[in-house]
Design a protein around this motif. Structure first.
Motif, PDB file in Angstrom:
ATOM      1  N   TRP A  19       0.825  -1.210   0.000  1.00  0.00           N
ATOM      2  CA  TRP A  19       0.000   0.000   0.000  1.00  0.00           C
ATOM      3  C   TRP A  19       0.859   1.259   0.000  1.00  0.00           C
ATOM      4  CZ3 TRP A  19      -4.621  -1.298   3.772  1.00  0.00           C
ATOM      5  CH2 TRP A  19      -5.623  -1.952   3.032  1.00  0.00           C
ATOM      6  N   ALA A  20       2.010   1.212   0.662  1.00  0.00           N
ATOM      7  CA  ALA A  20       2.911   2.371   0.628  1.00  0.00           C
ATOM      8  C   ALA A  20       3.391   2.637  -0.792  1.00  0.00           C
ATOM      9  CB  ALA A  20       4.102   2.140   1.558  1.00  0.00           C
ATOM     10  N   SER A  21       3.620   1.573  -1.554  1.00  0.00           N
ATOM     11  CA  SER A  21       4.075   1.734  -2.934  1.00  0.00           C
ATOM     12  C   SER A  21       2.977   2.272  -3.843  1.00  0.00           C
ATOM     13  CB  SER A  21       4.579   0.397  -3.484  1.00  0.00           C
ATOM     14  OG  SER A  21       3.491  -0.498  -3.721  1.00  0.00           O
ATOM     15  N   PHE A  23       1.144   4.893  -3.594  1.00  0.00           N
ATOM     16  CA  PHE A  23       1.164   6.333  -3.822  1.00  0.00           C
ATOM     17  C   PHE A  23       2.088   6.692  -4.990  1.00  0.00           C
ATOM     18  CE2 PHE A  23      -0.296   5.939   0.550  1.00  0.00           C
ATOM     19  CZ  PHE A  23      -1.366   6.826   0.559  1.00  0.00           C
ATOM     20  N   ALA A  24       3.263   6.043  -5.043  1.00  0.00           N
ATOM     21  CA  ALA A  24       4.165   6.272  -6.165  1.00  0.00           C
ATOM     22  C   ALA A  24       3.553   5.715  -7.453  1.00  0.00           C
ATOM     23  CB  ALA A  24       5.513   5.618  -5.893  1.00  0.00           C
ATOM     24  N   SER A  98      -1.197  13.611   2.325  1.00  0.00           N
ATOM     25  CA  SER A  98      -0.730  12.558   3.226  1.00  0.00           C
ATOM     26  C   SER A  98      -1.246  12.765   4.639  1.00  0.00           C
ATOM     27  CB  SER A  98       0.806  12.512   3.223  1.00  0.00           C
ATOM     28  OG  SER A  98       1.344  13.721   3.708  1.00  0.00           O
ATOM     29  N   ILE A 249       2.558   3.447   6.806  1.00  0.00           N
ATOM     30  CA  ILE A 249       2.543   3.575   5.350  1.00  0.00           C
ATOM     31  C   ILE A 249       3.243   4.844   4.852  1.00  0.00           C
ATOM     32  CG2 ILE A 249       1.031   3.902   3.345  1.00  0.00           C
ATOM     33  CD1 ILE A 249      -0.835   1.833   4.548  1.00  0.00           C
ATOM     34  N   PRO A 250       2.928   6.047   5.403  1.00  0.00           N
ATOM     35  CA  PRO A 250       3.634   7.236   4.900  1.00  0.00           C
ATOM     36  C   PRO A 250       5.147   7.155   5.084  1.00  0.00           C
ATOM     37  CG  PRO A 250       1.709   7.875   6.170  1.00  0.00           C
ATOM     38  CD  PRO A 250       1.903   6.413   6.394  1.00  0.00           C
ATOM     39  N   ALA A 253       6.319   4.970   2.383  1.00  0.00           N
ATOM     40  CA  ALA A 253       6.091   5.628   1.093  1.00  0.00           C
ATOM     41  C   ALA A 253       7.215   6.597   0.750  1.00  0.00           C
ATOM     42  CB  ALA A 253       4.750   6.357   1.102  1.00  0.00           C
ATOM     43  N   ILE A 256       9.975   4.487  -0.764  1.00  0.00           N
ATOM     44  CA  ILE A 256       9.598   3.941  -2.069  1.00  0.00           C
ATOM     45  C   ILE A 256       9.590   5.036  -3.132  1.00  0.00           C
ATOM     46  CG2 ILE A 256       7.695   2.891  -3.354  1.00  0.00           C
ATOM     47  CD1 ILE A 256       7.036   1.347  -0.756  1.00  0.00           C
ATOM     48  N   ALA A 257       9.050   6.215  -2.792  1.00  0.00           N
ATOM     49  CA  ALA A 257       9.048   7.329  -3.748  1.00  0.00           C
ATOM     50  C   ALA A 257      10.473   7.776  -4.054  1.00  0.00           C
ATOM     51  CB  ALA A 257       8.245   8.494  -3.193  1.00  0.00           C
TER      52      ALA A 257
END
Length: 306
Positions: A19-21, A23-24, A98, A249-250, A253, A256-257
């Motif tokens: 789920w964190a991925s 957003f990207a 976010s 998650i943030p 994220a 990952i971003a």
């Protein structure tokens, strides 16, 4: 921390990372797809994945009395939430988005108190607020900072709809497996989004392969697999406490971003991430709840049987 089994912990970790991925992935997909078409294509793919599994596993048909509730579950948790998130990412600064989405665990804990009679201790509530403060600090370090607009209300409503979806899941997980409930919600939610999909075929033909692959990834992993995994985790713990893990998650994220989109985080993001994680630990290690609802007692029994 809830006494999760190794399987539950593995699925929780998988869900949070995937789920964190998302957003990207959403940002990558929005380079070629409109918010509505991105959501529709993503969940058409998720629906197909779940349909293949349903055919193999021979899912039970939902009971007639449950169909209105399952349609509503799909409407709030799939249709509205994902359309609002995609729209918000094009209209609201990343920092504000976010922070607003990070309010979901607060709404979930409040809704769980009212509808499921779950109780968090004072330390538990303190942990939720500490985590939210950490996310706000991360948001302040984003380019553009925290600037709220009228469109920000859409993201706030999305966070609330996420809370409603989790409460509905807790109810139906008493009668359906995690995969069955996820499939019904995704199928109904996808069907309700179809009227907003004008021009989808032409967009798919014109979109670069990288954008379409990002949407395929969103459908298979953050869509079908992660939603099913989250339902399984939710069936093994109190909704209010399980929801606090969303604060991780943030933090994920950001990394990952950084790797996927080459978005270098601000130094303050690392401080905010540490504070957010400290809040999650506060809730799950020291914020002992008083078990009072039928759902919580059933979850406790499942832990012993899983």
């Amino acid at each position: 921390m809830p006494r999760f089994t190794s399987r539950t912990l593995a699925l929780l970790a998988f869900t949070l990372v995937v789920w964190a991925s998302a957003f990207a992935g959403i940002r990558a997909g929005l380079r070629a797809y409109s918010p509505a078409n991105l959501a529709i294509l993503r969940f058409l793919i998720a629906s197909l994945v779940l349909a293949v599994y349903a055919a193999v596993a021979h899912f039970r048909r939902p009971e007639l009395r449950d169909i209105p509730g399952l349609i509503f579950s799909g409407a709030v948790g799939i249709s509205f939430y994902n359309l609002a998130i995609n729209y918000g990412e094009t209209r609201v600064t990343a920092g504000a988005a976010s922070m607003l989405i990070a309010s979901a665990p607060i709404w979930t804990a409040l809704a769980a108190r009212v509808f499921l009679h779950e109780r968090l201790s004072a330390v538990g509530w303190l942990g939720i607020l500490v985590s939210f403060a950490g996310i706000a600090l991360i948001a302040s370090g984003e380019s553009g900072g925290i600037r709220l607009s009228a469109q920000a209300l859409v993201l706030l409503a999305a966070a609330m709809s996420s809370a409603v979806y989790m409460i509905l899941q807790k109810r139906y997980l008493m009668r359906y497996s995690a995969l069955e409930l996820t499939a019904y919600s995704v199928w109904f939610g996808t069907a309700l989004m179809l009227p907003f999909g004008s021009g989808l075929t032409q967009t798919v033909r014109a979109a670069p392969l990288s954008a379409t692959l990002a949407v395929v990834y969103l459908g298979v992993f953050p869509g079908a697999l992660a939603y099913a995994a989250w339902a399984y985790v939710l069936s093994h713990g109190a909704a209010g406490r399980v929801a606090t893990f969303l604060y991780v998650i943030p933090v994920l994220a950001i990394g990952i971003a950084w790797l996927w989109l080459r978005e270098v985080p601000a130094p303050v993001s690392f401080v905010g991430g540490a504070i957010a994680l400290a809040g999650v630990c506060l809730v799950n290690l020291w914020g002992k709840p008083r078990v009072g609802s039928r759902e919580e007692r059933a979850a406790a029994k499942k832990l012993g049987a899983a």
